[in-house]
Design a protein around this motif. Structure first.
Motif, short mmCIF file in Angstrom:
data_model
loop_
_atom_site.label_atom_id
_atom_site.label_comp_id
_atom_site.label_asym_id
_atom_site.label_seq_id
_atom_site.Cartn_x
_atom_site.Cartn_y
_atom_site.Cartn_z
N LEU A 1 0.83 -1.21 0.00
CA LEU A 1 0.00 0.00 0.00
C LEU A 1 0.86 1.26 0.00
CD1 LEU A 1 -2.78 -1.05 2.56
CD2 LEU A 1 -3.11 -0.61 0.12
N ARG A 2 1.94 1.22 0.76
CA ARG A 2 2.83 2.37 0.78
C ARG A 2 3.38 2.65 -0.62
NH1 ARG A 2 6.33 4.89 4.52
NH2 ARG A 2 5.67 3.45 6.16
N ALA A 3 3.85 1.62 -1.30
CA ALA A 3 4.40 1.81 -2.64
C ALA A 3 3.35 2.34 -3.60
CB ALA A 3 4.99 0.50 -3.14
N TRP A 4 2.13 1.84 -3.50
CA TRP A 4 1.06 2.27 -4.41
C TRP A 4 0.65 3.72 -4.14
CZ3 TRP A 4 -4.51 2.42 -3.03
CH2 TRP A 4 -5.30 2.84 -4.11
N ILE A 5 0.45 4.08 -2.87
CA ILE A 5 0.00 5.43 -2.53
C ILE A 5 1.08 6.47 -2.86
CG2 ILE A 5 -0.71 6.94 -0.62
CD1 ILE A 5 -2.01 4.50 0.68
N GLU A 6 2.33 6.18 -2.47
CA GLU A 6 3.40 7.12 -2.77
C GLU A 6 3.63 7.25 -4.27
OE1 GLU A 6 6.11 6.62 1.32
OE2 GLU A 6 6.78 5.74 -0.58
N GLY A 7 3.50 6.16 -5.01
CA GLY A 7 3.68 6.23 -6.46
C GLY A 7 2.55 6.99 -7.13
N THR A 8 1.33 6.92 -6.57
CA THR A 8 0.18 7.59 -7.18
C THR A 8 0.16 9.07 -6.83
OG1 THR A 8 -1.10 5.54 -7.06
CG2 THR A 8 -2.33 7.58 -7.39
N THR A 9 0.43 9.41 -5.57
CA THR A 9 0.35 10.81 -5.14
C THR A 9 1.66 11.58 -5.34
OG1 THR A 9 0.95 10.20 -2.87
CG2 THR A 9 -1.40 10.22 -3.43
N GLY A 10 2.78 10.86 -5.37
CA GLY A 10 4.08 11.53 -5.46
C GLY A 10 4.55 12.11 -4.16
N ARG A 11 3.90 11.72 -3.05
CA ARG A 11 4.28 12.23 -1.73
C ARG A 11 4.75 11.08 -0.85
NH1 ARG A 11 0.32 16.78 0.62
NH2 ARG A 11 1.99 16.59 2.18
N ARG A 12 5.71 11.34 0.02
CA ARG A 12 6.23 10.33 0.92
C ARG A 12 5.40 10.32 2.19
NH1 ARG A 12 10.03 9.24 4.88
NH2 ARG A 12 11.22 7.31 4.54
N ILE A 13 5.05 9.12 2.64
CA ILE A 13 4.18 8.99 3.79
C ILE A 13 4.94 9.19 5.10
CG2 ILE A 13 2.69 7.37 5.05
CD1 ILE A 13 1.89 6.16 2.39
N GLY A 14 6.12 8.65 5.22
CA GLY A 14 6.88 8.76 6.47
C GLY A 14 7.18 7.37 7.01
N ASP A 15 7.92 7.35 8.10
CA ASP A 15 8.33 6.07 8.66
C ASP A 15 7.15 5.29 9.24
OD1 ASP A 15 10.92 6.66 7.97
OD2 ASP A 15 11.43 7.53 9.92
N ASN A 16 6.25 5.99 9.94
CA ASN A 16 5.06 5.33 10.50
C ASN A 16 3.92 5.49 9.49
OD1 ASN A 16 2.55 4.87 12.05
ND2 ASN A 16 3.96 4.70 13.80
N PHE A 17 3.46 4.37 8.96
CA PHE A 17 2.48 4.41 7.87
C PHE A 17 1.17 5.07 8.32
CE2 PHE A 17 -0.89 2.30 5.33
CZ PHE A 17 -0.49 2.70 4.07
N MET A 18 0.61 4.62 9.44
CA MET A 18 -0.68 5.13 9.88
C MET A 18 -0.58 6.59 10.35
SD MET A 18 -3.06 3.00 9.30
CE MET A 18 -3.14 1.30 8.68
N ASP A 19 0.51 6.93 11.01
CA ASP A 19 0.67 8.32 11.43
C ASP A 19 0.80 9.25 10.24
OD1 ASP A 19 0.48 7.66 14.06
OD2 ASP A 19 2.65 7.62 14.43
N GLY A 20 1.37 8.77 9.15
CA GLY A 20 1.50 9.60 7.96
C GLY A 20 0.17 9.83 7.26
N LEU A 21 -0.83 8.96 7.51
CA LEU A 21 -2.16 9.13 6.89
C LEU A 21 -3.16 9.79 7.81
CD1 LEU A 21 -2.53 5.58 5.24
CD2 LEU A 21 -1.64 7.68 4.19
#
Length: 266
Positions: free
Chosen positions: A14-34
């Motif tokens: 999911l991280r790879a898909w979301i970051e590739g689609t939005t062009g934004r980095r989520i961060g080290d903690n996946f849920m905290d970044g969302l």
């Protein structure tokens, strides 16, 4: 238990898909970044432009909650089923990360179904709508379903469970009429004209004498089949209850002329 169902491998996908689609980095903690809802709103806007017209800057908590709510309403319109969507507090208060992960996978599956290049999820089957010609629909009117019509008006009304005893009721006997539906009156139908006329008490032995069979000619305890009937019978000459009653017929026993002067044979 919910934490045990959380799949770290799915999180990396999911991280790879979301970051590739939005062009934004989520961060080290996946849920905290969302949690502020900004990346989620940008994700649905990439999949379907204009889904969330305004994305709030995450200044206060209500801004974050509003972003999450806008994202949830947008993915519902996008086609994600309501039972697959998490609640806002599942993400904001970290109460159910497993449901959040399931919702994002369902969103990826819906995006794949709509033709987006997504490396996870499944492609949903497309709806196959069938259209029948009006003539075919009219032909169906000539078919009778199993629930239509009768079998000579037969029904199962009054039927009891398999193996259940059914009582007999005769209104001529003056007994109380049963209240249950499992009782058949003796006036209802017949067994080839059979009746209980002349029947003795249950268990009583009844001897029948037939001359044509060559049986003993004289038996004072036996009543021949040709001797009278029970029609017009009476209790005249009956003995005390329990005493035997002898029946005499000159056709089968010797007459008085065969007896001596003293009344005894020979």
């Amino acid at each position: 238990q919910l934490a045990q169902k959380y799949d770290p491998q799915r999180e990396r996908e999911l991280r790879a898909w979301i970051e590739g689609t939005t062009g934004r980095r989520i961060g080290d903690n996946f849920m905290d970044g969302l949690k502020d809802g900004v990346i989620l709103c940008e994700l649905i806007n990439k999949l379907q432009p204009g889904s969330v017209p305004k994305v709030n800057e995450p200044v206060q908590n209500w801004h974050k909650l509003e972003n999450i709510g806008n994202f949830l309403r947008a993915i519902t319109r996008y086609g994600v089923k309501p039972h697959d969507i998490f609640e806002a507090n599942d993400l904001f208060e970290n109460t159910n990360h497993t449901q959040v992960q399931s919702t994002l996978i369902a969103l990826a599956s819906q995006a794949k179904t709509k033709g987006n290049n997504v490396g996870l999820g499944v492609k949903y089957a497309e709806k196959q709508q069938r259209r029948f010609h009006p003539e075919k629909l009219r032909e169906g009117r000539n078919i009778i379903g199993l629930q239509m019509g009768t079998n000579k008006f037969a029904s199962q009304q009054g039927m009891t469970a398999y193996g259940t005893r059914r009582h007999l009721y005769d209104p001529k006997l003056g007994t109380d009429q049963p209240l249950d539906q499992a009782t058949i009156s003796l006036q209802m139908g017949t067994n080839k004209g059979a009746s209980q006329a002349g029947m003795t008490a249950p268990g009583t032995k009844r001897q029948i004498f037939e001359p044509a069979l060559g049986m003993e000619h004289c038996d004072t305890m036996t009543i021949g089949l040709q001797m009278g009937s029970n029609k017009g019978a009476s209790q005249q000459g009956m003995t005390v209850y329990g005493l035997p009653r002898q029946v005499y017929d000159p056709k089968y026993c010797g007459g008085p002329e065969l007896l001596g002067h003293d009344g005894y044979d020979g």
